[in-house]
Design a protein around this motif. Structure first.
Motif, PDB file in Angstrom:
ATOM      1  N   ASN A 128       0.782  -1.162  -0.097  1.00 36.48           N
ATOM      2  CA  ASN A 128       0.208  -0.028   0.036  1.00 36.48           C
ATOM      3  C   ASN A 128       0.763   1.300   0.037  1.00 36.48           C
ATOM      4  O   ASN A 128       0.457   2.393  -0.480  1.00 36.48           O
ATOM      5  CB  ASN A 128      -1.166   0.036   1.013  1.00 36.48           C
ATOM      6  CG  ASN A 128      -1.828  -1.018   1.137  1.00 36.48           C
ATOM      7  OD1 ASN A 128      -2.280  -1.414  -0.167  1.00 36.48           O
ATOM      8  ND2 ASN A 128      -2.687  -1.384   2.261  1.00 36.48           N
ATOM      9  N   ARG A 129       1.924   1.202   0.603  1.00 38.80           N
ATOM     10  CA  ARG A 129       2.854   2.587   0.644  1.00 38.80           C
ATOM     11  C   ARG A 129       4.108   2.252  -0.134  1.00 38.80           C
ATOM     12  O   ARG A 129       5.084   2.988  -0.178  1.00 38.80           O
ATOM     13  CB  ARG A 129       3.335   2.743   2.209  1.00 38.80           C
ATOM     14  CG  ARG A 129       4.278   1.634   2.740  1.00 38.80           C
ATOM     15  CD  ARG A 129       4.687   1.934   4.203  1.00 38.80           C
ATOM     16  NE  ARG A 129       5.337   1.102   4.667  1.00 38.80           N
ATOM     17  CZ  ARG A 129       6.711   0.779   4.850  1.00 38.80           C
ATOM     18  NH1 ARG A 129       7.549   1.621   4.054  1.00 38.80           N
ATOM     19  NH2 ARG A 129       7.190   0.022   5.593  1.00 38.80           N
ATOM     20  N   LYS A 130       3.886   1.497  -1.243  1.00 41.29           N
ATOM     21  CA  LYS A 130       4.618   1.388  -2.229  1.00 41.29           C
ATOM     22  C   LYS A 130       5.955   1.231  -1.805  1.00 41.29           C
ATOM     23  O   LYS A 130       7.189   1.927  -2.109  1.00 41.29           O
ATOM     24  CB  LYS A 130       4.841   2.301  -3.347  1.00 41.29           C
ATOM     25  CG  LYS A 130       3.374   2.580  -4.080  1.00 41.29           C
ATOM     26  CD  LYS A 130       3.202   3.486  -5.026  1.00 41.29           C
ATOM     27  CE  LYS A 130       1.950   3.200  -5.869  1.00 41.29           C
ATOM     28  NZ  LYS A 130       0.437   2.839  -5.495  1.00 41.29           N
ATOM     29  N   ALA A 131       6.297   0.254  -0.861  1.00 45.66           N
ATOM     30  CA  ALA A 131       7.708   0.303  -0.217  1.00 45.66           C
ATOM     31  C   ALA A 131       9.005  -0.298  -1.324  1.00 45.66           C
ATOM     32  O   ALA A 131       8.371  -1.398  -1.786  1.00 45.66           O
ATOM     33  CB  ALA A 131       7.571  -0.616   1.211  1.00 45.66           C
ATOM     34  N   PRO A 132      10.074   0.313  -1.168  1.00 41.85           N
ATOM     35  CA  PRO A 132      10.950  -0.183  -2.167  1.00 41.85           C
ATOM     36  C   PRO A 132      11.498  -1.439  -1.751  1.00 41.85           C
ATOM     37  O   PRO A 132      11.236  -2.088  -0.784  1.00 41.85           O
ATOM     38  CB  PRO A 132      11.775   0.839  -2.210  1.00 41.85           C
ATOM     39  CG  PRO A 132      11.830   1.247  -0.688  1.00 41.85           C
ATOM     40  CD  PRO A 132      10.560   1.307  -0.353  1.00 41.85           C
ATOM     41  N   VAL A 133      11.897  -2.176  -2.902  1.00 39.87           N
ATOM     42  CA  VAL A 133      12.775  -3.235  -2.533  1.00 39.87           C
ATOM     43  C   VAL A 133      14.236  -2.989  -2.015  1.00 39.87           C
ATOM     44  O   VAL A 133      14.906  -2.123  -2.442  1.00 39.87           O
ATOM     45  CB  VAL A 133      13.218  -3.946  -3.943  1.00 39.87           C
ATOM     46  CG1 VAL A 133      14.241  -5.122  -3.663  1.00 39.87           C
ATOM     47  CG2 VAL A 133      11.754  -4.646  -4.527  1.00 39.87           C
ATOM     48  N   ARG A 134      14.356  -3.223  -0.585  1.00 41.22           N
ATOM     49  CA  ARG A 134      15.368  -2.801   0.321  1.00 41.22           C
ATOM     50  C   ARG A 134      16.401  -3.862   0.429  1.00 41.22           C
ATOM     51  O   ARG A 134      16.432  -4.599   1.274  1.00 41.22           O
ATOM     52  CB  ARG A 134      14.671  -2.070   1.406  1.00 41.22           C
ATOM     53  CG  ARG A 134      15.637  -1.453   2.466  1.00 41.22           C
ATOM     54  CD  ARG A 134      15.096  -1.171   3.787  1.00 41.22           C
ATOM     55  NE  ARG A 134      14.911  -2.594   4.499  1.00 41.22           N
ATOM     56  CZ  ARG A 134      14.108  -2.790   5.576  1.00 41.22           C
ATOM     57  NH1 ARG A 134      13.894  -1.832   6.176  1.00 41.22           N
ATOM     58  NH2 ARG A 134      14.185  -3.964   6.239  1.00 41.22           N
ATOM     59  N   ARG A 135      17.518  -3.433  -0.152  1.00 46.01           N
ATOM     60  CA  ARG A 135      18.636  -4.308  -0.280  1.00 46.01           C
ATOM     61  C   ARG A 135      19.573  -4.178   0.796  1.00 46.01           C
ATOM     62  O   ARG A 135      20.280  -3.126   0.834  1.00 46.01           O
ATOM     63  CB  ARG A 135      19.420  -4.535  -1.625  1.00 46.01           C
ATOM     64  CG  ARG A 135      18.233  -5.133  -2.771  1.00 46.01           C
ATOM     65  CD  ARG A 135      19.089  -5.149  -4.026  1.00 46.01           C
ATOM     66  NE  ARG A 135      18.046  -6.063  -4.936  1.00 46.01           N
ATOM     67  CZ  ARG A 135      17.216  -5.540  -5.728  1.00 46.01           C
ATOM     68  NH1 ARG A 135      17.312  -3.921  -5.910  1.00 46.01           N
ATOM     69  NH2 ARG A 135      16.354  -5.989  -6.722  1.00 46.01           N
ATOM     70  N   VAL A 136      19.815  -4.963   1.615  1.00 42.80           N
ATOM     71  CA  VAL A 136      21.144  -4.647   2.720  1.00 42.80           C
ATOM     72  C   VAL A 136      22.301  -4.685   2.361  1.00 42.80           C
ATOM     73  O   VAL A 136      23.004  -3.621   2.692  1.00 42.80           O
ATOM     74  CB  VAL A 136      21.015  -5.874   3.903  1.00 42.80           C
ATOM     75  CG1 VAL A 136      21.788  -5.832   4.885  1.00 42.80           C
ATOM     76  CG2 VAL A 136      19.532  -6.127   4.189  1.00 42.80           C
ATOM     77  N   ARG A 137      22.547  -5.094   1.221  1.00 47.25           N
ATOM     78  CA  ARG A 137      23.826  -4.815   0.349  1.00 47.25           C
ATOM     79  C   ARG A 137      24.094  -3.761   0.223  1.00 47.25           C
ATOM     80  O   ARG A 137      25.506  -2.924  -0.164  1.00 47.25           O
ATOM     81  CB  ARG A 137      24.296  -5.884  -0.839  1.00 47.25           C
ATOM     82  CG  ARG A 137      23.145  -5.399  -1.965  1.00 47.25           C
ATOM     83  CD  ARG A 137      23.402  -6.152  -2.960  1.00 47.25           C
ATOM     84  NE  ARG A 137      24.616  -5.981  -3.680  1.00 47.25           N
ATOM     85  CZ  ARG A 137      25.459  -7.001  -4.103  1.00 47.25           C
ATOM     86  NH1 ARG A 137      25.338  -8.215  -4.118  1.00 47.25           N
ATOM     87  NH2 ARG A 137      26.594  -6.443  -4.650  1.00 47.25           N
ATOM     88  N   ASP A 138      22.964  -2.624  -0.230  1.00 48.20           N
ATOM     89  CA  ASP A 138      23.220  -1.445  -0.548  1.00 48.20           C
ATOM     90  C   ASP A 138      23.379  -0.132   0.575  1.00 48.20           C
ATOM     91  O   ASP A 138      23.679   0.837   0.359  1.00 48.20           O
ATOM     92  CB  ASP A 138      21.875  -0.792  -1.320  1.00 48.20           C
ATOM     93  CG  ASP A 138      21.790  -1.615  -2.587  1.00 48.20           C
ATOM     94  OD1 ASP A 138      23.002  -2.036  -3.190  1.00 48.20           O
ATOM     95  OD2 ASP A 138      20.716  -1.736  -2.969  1.00 48.20           O
TER      96      ASP A 138
END
Length: 700
Positions: free
Chosen positions: A189-199
């Motif tokens: 719903n909040r269009k959360a991003p793909v959050r990669r720990v490596r970044d």
């Protein structure tokens, strides 16, 4: 049934893993996860949930695959597939997410967990380090200091603790799937991003100056001589200095070095040895056990009080018997103090302390033990006293109650002989401090029934001990082997070594403490008093105890009097060498006609360790221990033997029984056959080019 199944619940894809009993990362499971993530990229899902069936999330690697040719996809490939998903992947954790299982969760873009869940990276306990990004992702989420503590300790943490460290994003109170679906819906719903720990970038300026060097120094004391903990520090340091992929490459290089090391092989041996020790040869799996819902303990001293804490911690009520109210009050005060120390260390809450204390009551009346299920005698090491206690218990305790002695070396059958129920008598040898030490020697008498033995082994698990079954002989397994070990320490002192040299040699090799310092810690008067009850023949050669006796007669009893082999600071207990002791040693050497010489460190090490091995072989010959690995468990968990050396019998196999045998023969020629006659079993195996491990395979 497939190990991995996939379903769409609305626009959320749920990947279910089912590889009983603990969802270990077998080849089949890895392949299933990899395929499910890949195919889900093309369907109508907007987010993916990784969820496990059964009692736990992925609990770690499949240890049975260690040493076998790797099969694709490797764990690192699975993790890359998860991380590269263009749809958010959410790990939904219950039970335990450990090792490779937690590395999978860290590769997911978000993590939620039941509040009862635990997570961790325990690889260091097998002489390894996380090899699939654990050392690179953990500091990016939790911070460098927290990652150092978590990964070098190997201890799991609660979901709440993990949330506070930013390793978990959401703690769920009840239904995991329902909570995970709700969390996924929020993200969509909040269009959360793909959050990669490596970044995530670690700012070098955020790291305290000298942190890594300081931590390495701490590990030099806490994990002396161990390879994996130091390599973990190097990997985490690399996470702060190198790009992510280069940090991964460094981690993999050091993981392989650890995997191929003798230390990891030894620790993996100990992992399996601990599990083998619970299996009793000849005992049917369906052997009935007795319920233990209440316990009596005779003697509220250091040992009795510590034993009481084990049962209270397991929610089992304890009646602690002492001679009078003053003694009861002293014992309960010490127990209270011990719990307070644990509270200060953060190991238990005030509510847990209050509950445990409420389960321990003191009494001076044996009659209050009439209805308990188990009684453990923990009085002074006097056969006459122990027999008196058991004769009284035999008259008071209900039929079917198990009567156990905590004796360190007395004959179980002699104790049982004063009762009308020898079949219900067993030895439960705890190690001091009993509320801390993990080992429990379960000593079977000649008439102990299978039910009593099975109950004792099961009970050990209840109170979180590692049980080892021992036969009945003087000293059982551990203390029987300790005698020749201590003997050689005393003879080395007499022949020219100093207390400091002996302790330094053994500690540098990996022992938790040197034998001389252990004597001071335990109290030199204990052995002195025990010897007073023995005949001259039973005492043996006075060379093996003359120094200790001389110190006791000078009032030097060890740490408790501020002086033993060493002198101790009254406040810090820091020890220092004492010229007065060296004078005593020289005088005793002269009195016994011993010409002192400079003794090489290697000779000290070999005399002490090979004495253990030789006696261990005799214990196997006599059937006192079921298997060599049981002896290894006893020494690692009860006597400070370095687990990364695998225990004395494994160590002997590792260096070669021929070398051990030849060295013992050399000692026999130099010091006499009375102490250095090779065990016939050791001699035979050495001559046949075999090991203790394949000998026990023949006995199975």
């Amino acid at each position: 049934m497939s190990t991995v199944n996939y379903e769409l619940i609305g626009d959320i894809g749920v990947i279910r893993l089912n590889n009983p009993p603990v969802n270990a990362l077998s080849h089949g499971l890895r392949e299933g996860i990899w395929g499910a993530i890949k195919s889900a990229q093309e369907d109508a899902s907007e987010a993916l949930i990784l969820l496990c069936e059964g009692r736990t999330f992925i609990a770690g690697a499949d240890i049975t695959e260690f040493g076998k040719p790797p099969q694709a996809p490797m764990l690192s490939e699975v993790i890359t597939e998860i991380e590269n998903s263009h749809k958010p992947v959410i790990a939904a954790i219950h039970g335990t997410a450990l090792g490779g299982g937690f590395e999978v969760a860290l590769a997911c873009h978000y993590r939620c967990a039941l509040k009862s869940a635990k997570v961790g990276l325990p690889e260091v306990k097998l002489g390894l380090l996380p090899g699939a990004g654990g050392t690179q992702r953990t500091p990016r989420l939790a911070g460098v200091s927290a990652a150092l503590e978590l990964i070098t300790s190997g201890n799991p943490i609660s979901a709440a603790k993990a949330e506070s460290m930013k390793l978990i994003d959401r703690v769920i109170s009840d239904d995991l799937l329902k909570g995970a679906l709700a969390f996924a819906r929020e993200l969509i719903n909040r269009k959360a991003p793909v959050r990669r720990v490596r970044d995530i970038h670690i700012d070098p300026a955020s790291i305290p100056e000298g942190l890594f060097d300081e931590f390495r120094q701490r590990l030099n004391k806490r994990a002396r001589g161990q390879l994996a903990p130091q390599h973990i520090v190097t990997c985490i340091e690399a996470a702060t200095q190198l790009p992510f992929d280069k940090g991964l490459a460094k981690e993999l290089d050091l993981f392989i070095e650890c995997l191929l090391s003798d230390q990891s092989a030894a620790l993996r041996h100990m992992f399996f040895a601990e599990r083998s020790a619970t299996k009793i040869k000849g005992l049917a799996k369906d052997t009935p056990t007795r319920e233990i819902n209440s316990v009596g303990i005779i003697g509220g001293g250091t040992m009795g009080g510590g034993i009481a804490m084990n049962f209270a911690n397991a929610n089992i009520p304890v009646k602690l018997v002492e001679i009078n109210q003053a003694a009861i009050d002293r014992s309960l005060a010490v127990i209270d103090k011990n719990y307070s120390i644990s509270m200060k260390k953060g190991k238990l809450s005030e509510a847990q302390k209050t509950r445990s204390l409420s389960l321990i009551t003191g009494t001076a009346d044996y009659a209050e033990l009439a209805d308990v299920d188990l009684v453990i005698e923990a009085v002074f090491e006097s056969m006459e006293l122990k027999q008196d206690v058991f004769a009284r218990l035999d008259q008071i305790c209900k039929p079917g109650a198990i009567l156990a002695t905590n004796t360190s070396y007395q004959d179980i059958d002699q104790i049982a002989a004063v009762t009308n129920r020898p079949e219900d008598i067993i030895g439960l040898h705890f190690f001091s401090p009993a509320n801390v030490m993990k080992l429990l020697e379960v000593v079977r008498g000649s008439k102990s029934t299978d039910t009593v033995i099975a109950t004792a082994m099961q009970l050990a698990k209840t109170i979180k001990k590692v049980p080892v079954l021992a036969g009945n002989c003087y000293g059982f397994i551990g203390n029987r082997m300790l005698r020749p070990y201590a003997r050689e320490a005393q003879l080395c002192l007499l022949e020219g070594a100093t207390p400091e040299q002996i302790d330094t040699v053994m500690q540098s090799w990996g022992m938790a403490m040197g034998p001389i310092a252990v004597g001071d810690l335990a109290g030199l008067d204990i052995g002195y008093k025990a010897r007073q009850g023995l005949s001259k023949a039973e005492k043996g050669d006075s060379k093996t105890y003359c120094i200790a006796d001389a110190l006791v007669e000078m009032g030097r009893l060890g740490q408790k009097t501020g002086a033993g082999y060493y002198r101790y600071d009254s406040e810090t207990r820091a020890r220092s060498n004492d010229p007065e002791v060296l004078a005593v040693i020289k005088a005793q050497a002269e009195a016994h006609g011993v010409e002192r010489r400079e003794i090489p460190d290697e000779e000290i090490l070999n005399r002490l360790i090979f004495a253990l091995i030789n006696e261990g072989a005799r214990i196997l010959e006599d059937g006192i221990a079921q298997r060599p690995s049981d002896i290894d468990v006893v020494y690692a968990y009860g006597y400070g033997f370095p687990p990364h050396r695998g225990g004395p019998m494994y160590y002997a196999d590792r260096i070669g029984l021929k070398k051990v045998y030849d060295t013992i023969c050399t000692f026999r020629d130099l010091h006499g056959e009375a102490y250095w006659a090779p065990s016939p079993l050791l001699a035979r195996l050495a001559q046949e080019g075999r090991t203790f491990a394949n000998w026990v395979d023949d006995q199975s």
